[in-house]
Write an enzyme that holds these catalytic residues in place. Structure first.
Site, PDB file in Angstrom:
ATOM      1  N   LYS A 263       0.838  -1.208   0.000  1.00 56.41           N
ATOM      2  CA  LYS A 263       0.000   0.000   0.000  1.00 56.41           C
ATOM      3  C   LYS A 263       0.874   1.260   0.000  1.00 56.41           C
ATOM      4  CE  LYS A 263      -2.924   0.849   3.618  1.00 56.41           C
ATOM      5  NZ  LYS A 263      -2.681   2.210   4.127  1.00 56.41           N
ATOM      6  N   SER A 264       1.866   1.308   0.876  1.00 56.11           N
ATOM      7  CA  SER A 264       2.712   2.504   0.972  1.00 56.11           C
ATOM      8  C   SER A 264       3.409   2.783  -0.363  1.00 56.11           C
ATOM      9  CB  SER A 264       3.784   2.305   2.044  1.00 56.11           C
ATOM     10  OG  SER A 264       3.203   2.205   3.308  1.00 56.11           O
TER      11      SER A 264
ATOM     12  N   ARG B 251       2.888   5.973  -3.161  1.00 59.48           N
ATOM     13  CA  ARG B 251       4.036   6.807  -3.533  1.00 59.48           C
ATOM     14  C   ARG B 251       4.303   6.740  -5.032  1.00 59.48           C
ATOM     15  NH1 ARG B 251       4.229   5.633   1.674  1.00 59.48           N
ATOM     16  NH2 ARG B 251       5.529   6.768   3.170  1.00 59.48           N
TER      17      ARG B 251
ATOM     18  N   ARG C 117      -8.363  12.317  12.584  1.00 61.45           N
ATOM     19  CA  ARG C 117      -6.941  11.977  12.760  1.00 61.45           C
ATOM     20  C   ARG C 117      -6.083  13.240  12.828  1.00 61.45           C
ATOM     21  NH1 ARG C 117      -5.415   7.012   9.097  1.00 61.45           N
ATOM     22  NH2 ARG C 117      -3.617   7.049  10.490  1.00 61.45           N
TER      23      ARG C 117
ATOM     24  N   GLN D 288       4.675   9.111   7.474  1.00 60.01           N
ATOM     25  CA  GLN D 288       3.774  10.062   6.806  1.00 60.01           C
ATOM     26  C   GLN D 288       4.233  11.488   7.077  1.00 60.01           C
ATOM     27  OE1 GLN D 288      -0.245   9.031   7.895  1.00 60.01           O
ATOM     28  NE2 GLN D 288      -0.145   7.096   6.788  1.00 60.01           N
TER      29      GLN D 288
ATOM     30  N   ASP E  68       1.716  -1.373  11.815  1.00 57.57           N
ATOM     31  CA  ASP E  68       0.410  -1.813  11.297  1.00 57.57           C
ATOM     32  C   ASP E  68       0.139  -3.283  11.606  1.00 57.57           C
ATOM     33  OD1 ASP E  68      -0.050   0.723  10.325  1.00 57.57           O
ATOM     34  OD2 ASP E  68       0.660   0.269   8.306  1.00 57.57           O
TER      35      ASP E  68
ATOM     36  N   LYS F 156      -4.535   5.731  14.669  1.00 64.34           N
ATOM     37  CA  LYS F 156      -4.618   5.066  13.364  1.00 64.34           C
ATOM     38  C   LYS F 156      -6.077   5.147  12.874  1.00 64.34           C
ATOM     39  CE  LYS F 156      -0.337   4.092  12.985  1.00 64.34           C
ATOM     40  NZ  LYS F 156       0.432   4.823  11.984  1.00 64.34           N
TER      41      LYS F 156
ATOM     42  N   ARG G  49      -6.542   1.803  17.993  1.00 64.84           N
ATOM     43  CA  ARG G  49      -6.313   0.349  17.909  1.00 64.84           C
ATOM     44  C   ARG G  49      -5.952  -0.277  19.248  1.00 64.84           C
ATOM     45  NH1 ARG G  49      -3.370   0.153  11.914  1.00 64.84           N
ATOM     46  NH2 ARG G  49      -5.320   0.251  10.733  1.00 64.84           N
TER      47      ARG G  49
ATOM     48  N   ARG H  32      -7.647  -3.257   9.282  1.00 59.35           N
ATOM     49  CA  ARG H  32      -6.718  -4.200   9.919  1.00 59.35           C
ATOM     50  C   ARG H  32      -7.375  -4.888  11.120  1.00 59.35           C
ATOM     51  NH1 ARG H  32      -2.730  -3.577   6.448  1.00 59.35           N
ATOM     52  NH2 ARG H  32      -2.046  -1.475   5.949  1.00 59.35           N
TER      53      ARG H  32
END
Ligand code: S3P
Length: 426
Positions: free
Chosen positions: A19-20, A24, A119, A166, A312, A339, A343, A385
């Protein structure tokens, strides 16, 4: 979605792209010259939000499923979107795009779903403001929606209070547009995909211990990118293979970048039978096939520098700890509270509902393993997740586990349930 106790997981699987790295690839491809061709792009809702934001800024992006082609506009070629940019559920989109927008000569408003609007964004607003951007939280609560007026930026040395890729990436991306060197020092090294990838795209970027340094760029150059499988997705099957009886599974082509592979090290510390086969270090992002077999696990302490490398994966590690003998302590992980959901709170509640002996702490949790879990109704709080973690926990628990909001897995792993069913042979 309902899960019952199951026998082992058998076979092989290739999980979707990271995903990251997928995010990008689209972002850097959009501000590079020429085309960027992305293979194995993750077609999850988060990465599709990134595509949609850049399309709205005039970038032509062809998404043919397996290959995504980005027709880059160059560092200064984005155009002002006619409407608010919607980042959906994606923190990576919101924070990284803010770094790019800080350097543009137009203004934009960014927002996202209910979770994104809760967030913390001050963590990027502060450094980007120090660099000269005008960026404000429209509701004055430090969260999105954000109004960003880009403009000329100066380089800064920012000591980041959190180890967050991030935050680091937002500052480095703004640094491409600054008038001098930009440095970000983190308390511990977070994932370094931005540094590795920007360097491939032609930026002058390097790392000194936990400091990333970037110089302003004149141009970035489009690249061909092969996205490795996402270790954060692989972790669910690896965990299932370790805790469910009679399991043996091979997860192929997984990214094992040292700033992301803490999950593998934590599994080994818990006594996992886990081996890396066919390690390939030929590109900046190393990959391997990972083989696991059912293992007798024991508790461990997960803290300090390893935390950002498995941030994660902490939900699934906490679930695994319930199947291990002895105590597992997770600390220095207060970031879990900010997150997609809190979590720590949600893990403690849901594991508790399944009969686990688990205590919440200020910056993590303590799990006394070895007590059998039983089924429960699990509120995922629409956190992908958490839904996947409890699908696996449900496969190891007596009775029936029902996951509410189970469809949220489409954020990072749309075919998760089908892939799990196939490996379970059901
Ligand atoms: C990400 C960084 C991490 C991670 C997130 C993806 C990234 O967040 O939790 O899922 O792609 O840079 P933080 O940087 O906020 O820790």
């Amino acid at each position: 979605m309902i899960f019952h106790q199951c026998g082992g997981l058998k076979g092989q699987i290739t999980v979707p792209g990271d995903k990251s790295i997928s995010h990008r690839s689209v972002m850097f491809g959009s501000i590079a010259s020429k085309t960027t061709e992305i293979h194995n792009f993750l077609q999850g809702a988060d990465c599709l939000s990134t595509i949609s934001c850049f399309r709205r800024m005039g970038v032509e992006i062809e998404n043919r499923g397996d290959i995504v082609t980005v027709h880059g506009r160059g560092l200064r070629g984005l155009s002002q979107p006619s409407d608010i940019l919607d980042c959906g559920n994606s923190g990576t989109t919101t924070r990284l795009i803010s770094g790019i927008l800080a350097g543009q000569d137009f203004s934009v408003t960014l927002t996202g779903d209910e979770s994104i609007q809760k967030r913390p964004m001050k963590r990027i607003m502060e450094p980007l403001s120090q660099m000269g951007a005008r960026i404000r939280s429209i509701n004055h609560n430090g969260c999105a929606p954000l109004a960003i007026n880009g403009g000329p930026l100066h380089g800064i040395h920012y000591p980041s209070p959190v180890a967050s890729a991030q935050v680091k990436s937002a500052i480095l991306l703004a640094g491409l547009y600054a008038d001098g060197e930009t440095r970000v020092t983190e308390p511990y090294l977070s994932r370094n995909h931005t540094e590795l990838m920007l360097s491939h795209f032609g930026a002058d970027v390097h790392t000194e211990n936990t400091t990333a340094v970037i110089l302003p760029a004149r141009e970035l150059y489009g690249q061909k990118i092969l996205v490795p499988g996402d270790i954060s997705s692989a972790a669910f099957f690896l965990a299932a293979g370790l805790i469910l009886p009679n399991s043996e599974i091979l997860v192929r082509n997984v990214g094992i970048n040292p700033t992301r592979n803490g999950f593998l090290r934590a599994c080994q510390a818990m006594g996992a039978q886990l081996s890396l086969l066919g390690i390939d270090k030929s590109s900046g992002e190393p990959t391997a096939d990972i083989l696991v077999k059912t293992s007798s696990l024991h508790g461990t302490t997960i803290s300090g520098a390893i935390i950002p490398t498995l941030i994660d994966e902490l939900p699934i590690l906490a679930a695994m700890a319930c199947f291990a003998e002895g105590t597992t302590v997770i600390k220095d992980a207060a970031e879990l509270k900010v997150k997609e959901s809190n979590r720590i709170d949600i893990m403690v509640r849901n594991l508790g509902a399944m009969g686990a002996d688990v205590e919440e702490t200020d910056d993590g949790m303590i799990i006394h393993g070895g007590r059998p879990l039983h089924g429960a109704v699990i509120d995922s709080r629409l956190d992908h997740r958490i839904a996947m973690t409890f699908a696996i926990a449900g496969c190891g628990a007596e009775g029936e586990t029902e996951i509410l909001g189970a469809e949220c897995v489409n954020i990072s792993y749309p075919s998760f349930y089908e892939d799990l069913k196939r490996l379970l042979g059901s």
